[in-house]
Enzyme design. Structure first.
Site, PDB file in Angstrom:
ATOM      1  N   LYS A   1      15.941  59.627 -44.325  1.00  0.00           N
ATOM      2  CA  LYS A   1      15.588  60.890 -44.444  1.00  0.00           C
ATOM      3  C   LYS A   1      14.382  61.458 -44.126  1.00  0.00           C
ATOM      4  O   LYS A   1      14.301  62.586 -44.686  1.00  0.00           O
ATOM      5  CB  LYS A   1      16.033  61.198 -45.714  1.00  0.00           C
ATOM      6  CG  LYS A   1      17.708  60.402 -46.314  1.00  0.00           C
ATOM      7  CD  LYS A   1      18.869  61.221 -47.161  1.00  0.00           C
ATOM      8  CE  LYS A   1      18.094  60.399 -48.165  1.00  0.00           C
ATOM      9  NZ  LYS A   1      19.108  61.157 -49.974  1.00  0.00           N
TER      10      LYS A   1
ATOM     11  N   LYS B   1      12.023  60.735 -46.400  1.00  0.00           N
ATOM     12  CA  LYS B   1      12.117  60.685 -47.579  1.00  0.00           C
ATOM     13  C   LYS B   1      10.916  59.726 -48.319  1.00  0.00           C
ATOM     14  O   LYS B   1      11.721  58.988 -48.441  1.00  0.00           O
ATOM     15  CB  LYS B   1      13.575  60.824 -48.650  1.00  0.00           C
ATOM     16  CG  LYS B   1      12.937  61.750 -50.277  1.00  0.00           C
ATOM     17  CD  LYS B   1      14.443  61.999 -50.254  1.00  0.00           C
ATOM     18  CE  LYS B   1      13.840  62.988 -51.482  1.00  0.00           C
ATOM     19  NZ  LYS B   1      15.350  64.129 -52.552  1.00  0.00           N
TER      20      LYS B   1
HETATM   21  N1  C2G Z   1      19.260  68.283 -59.061  1.00  0.00           N
HETATM   22  C1  C2G Z   1      19.580  69.402 -60.009  1.00  0.00           C
HETATM   23  N2  C2G Z   1      19.227  70.149 -60.480  1.00  0.00           N
HETATM   24  C2  C2G Z   1      17.358  69.926 -59.652  1.00  0.00           C
HETATM   25  C3  C2G Z   1      17.076  69.094 -59.049  1.00  0.00           C
HETATM   26  C4  C2G Z   1      18.138  68.044 -59.034  1.00  0.00           C
HETATM   27  O1  C2G Z   1      20.351  69.559 -60.310  1.00  0.00           O
HETATM   28  N3  C2G Z   1      16.159  70.444 -60.460  1.00  0.00           N
HETATM   29  C5  C2G Z   1      20.553  67.722 -57.674  1.00  0.00           C
HETATM   30  C6  C2G Z   1      20.426  67.123 -56.608  1.00  0.00           C
HETATM   31  O2  C2G Z   1      20.441  69.043 -55.878  1.00  0.00           O
HETATM   32  C7  C2G Z   1      21.327  66.276 -56.201  1.00  0.00           C
HETATM   33  C8  C2G Z   1      21.084  65.603 -57.215  1.00  0.00           C
HETATM   34  O3  C2G Z   1      20.649  66.274 -58.084  1.00  0.00           O
HETATM   35  O4  C2G Z   1      22.065  66.989 -55.721  1.00  0.00           O
HETATM   36  C9  C2G Z   1      19.889  64.712 -56.352  1.00  0.00           C
HETATM   37  O5  C2G Z   1      18.784  65.336 -56.091  1.00  0.00           O
HETATM   38  P1  C2G Z   1      17.916  64.443 -55.253  1.00  0.00           P
HETATM   39  O6  C2G Z   1      17.499  62.852 -55.620  1.00  0.00           O
HETATM   40  O7  C2G Z   1      16.863  65.223 -54.833  1.00  0.00           O
HETATM   41  O8  C2G Z   1      19.405  64.079 -53.769  1.00  0.00           O
HETATM   42  P2  C2G Z   1      18.836  64.071 -52.082  1.00  0.00           P
HETATM   43  O9  C2G Z   1      17.941  63.618 -51.852  1.00  0.00           O
HETATM   44  O10 C2G Z   1      19.306  66.107 -51.829  1.00  0.00           O
HETATM   45  O11 C2G Z   1      20.478  63.368 -51.742  1.00  0.00           O
HETATM   46  O12 C2G Z   1      23.705  62.600 -48.568  1.00  0.00           O
HETATM   47  C10 C2G Z   1      23.226  63.221 -49.714  1.00  0.00           C
HETATM   48  C11 C2G Z   1      22.119  63.056 -50.618  1.00  0.00           C
HETATM   49  O13 C2G Z   1      21.534  61.404 -50.433  1.00  0.00           O
HETATM   50  C12 C2G Z   1      21.186  64.015 -51.717  1.00  0.00           C
END
Ligand code: C2G
Length: 153
Positions: free
Chosen positions: A45, A47
């Site tokens: 990803k 990341k």
């Molecule tokens: N989230 C949230 N509010 C925030 C930050 C994050 O509601 N202020 C939510 C994101 O929308 C997501 C979850 O927390 O649904 C996890 O966020 P991340 O760890 O950034 O996930 P990501 O890297 O986007 O991974 O297959 C999908 C991916 O694995 C998603």
């Protein structure tokens, strides 16, 4: 009938936004399954993650409202996971709005509003800028504070 919810995420530097999302998801049903992205998958990803998978998974597994943690290793596993765990609701934060609508033929798909003003990216930026302050400046700041404190005593 037991209602099962499934969500995916990296959950690096676990913060209030992550917690509030998981709590709201848990309120939608009886069992909340969280797929935490593996370190290898995060590389895919593109990341950069500070906290290794084992620790992120353990933190999420110990959140009261979470019933089960599985690892997320690729983009394709979602349909399989939905079938394997008889998932009723697939849910993500709205930064993914529409991205997983293709799953609607397998279960309900919803996107919840993200928590404002907090993100792992933002935390990393604050840390980086904090850590970029020269040590001398931080020490000088403390000296000034100490002097002020004495003045006020
Ligand atoms: N989230 C949230 N509010 C925030 C930050 C994050 O509601 N202020 C939510 C994101 O929308 C997501 C979850 O927390 O649904 C996890 O966020 P991340 O760890 O950034 O996930 P990501 O890297 O986007 O991974 O297959 C999908 C991916 O694995 C998603």
């Amino acid at each position: 009938m037991k209602k099962t919810i499934l969500t995916y995420g990296t959950f690096d530097m676990f913060h209030i936004g992550h917690l509030k999302l998981l709590q709201r998801l848990a309120d939608l049903g009886d069992e909340l399954i969280v797929a935490v992205s593996s370190d290898e998958f995060n590389k895919l990803k593109d990341k950069t993650v500070l906290i290794p998978y084992a620790q992120r998974a353990e933190i999420v597994a110990n959140i009261k409202c979470v019933n089960k943690v599985i690892s997320e290793d690729n983009w394709e596993q979602k349909v399989q996971d939905i079938q394997k765990y008889s998932v009723d609701i697939f849910a993500m934060g709205d930064d993914w709005e529409g991205k997983f609508d293709f799953l609607k033929e397998h279960c309900e798909v919803i996107y919840l509003e993200r928590t404002k003003d907090i993100s792992t990216t933002q935390l990393k930026k604050s840390l980086t800028s904090f850590l970029s302050i020269p040590k001398e400046d931080i020490l000088n700041a403390f000296t000034v504070i100490e002097t002020l404190k004495k003045d006020f005593e």
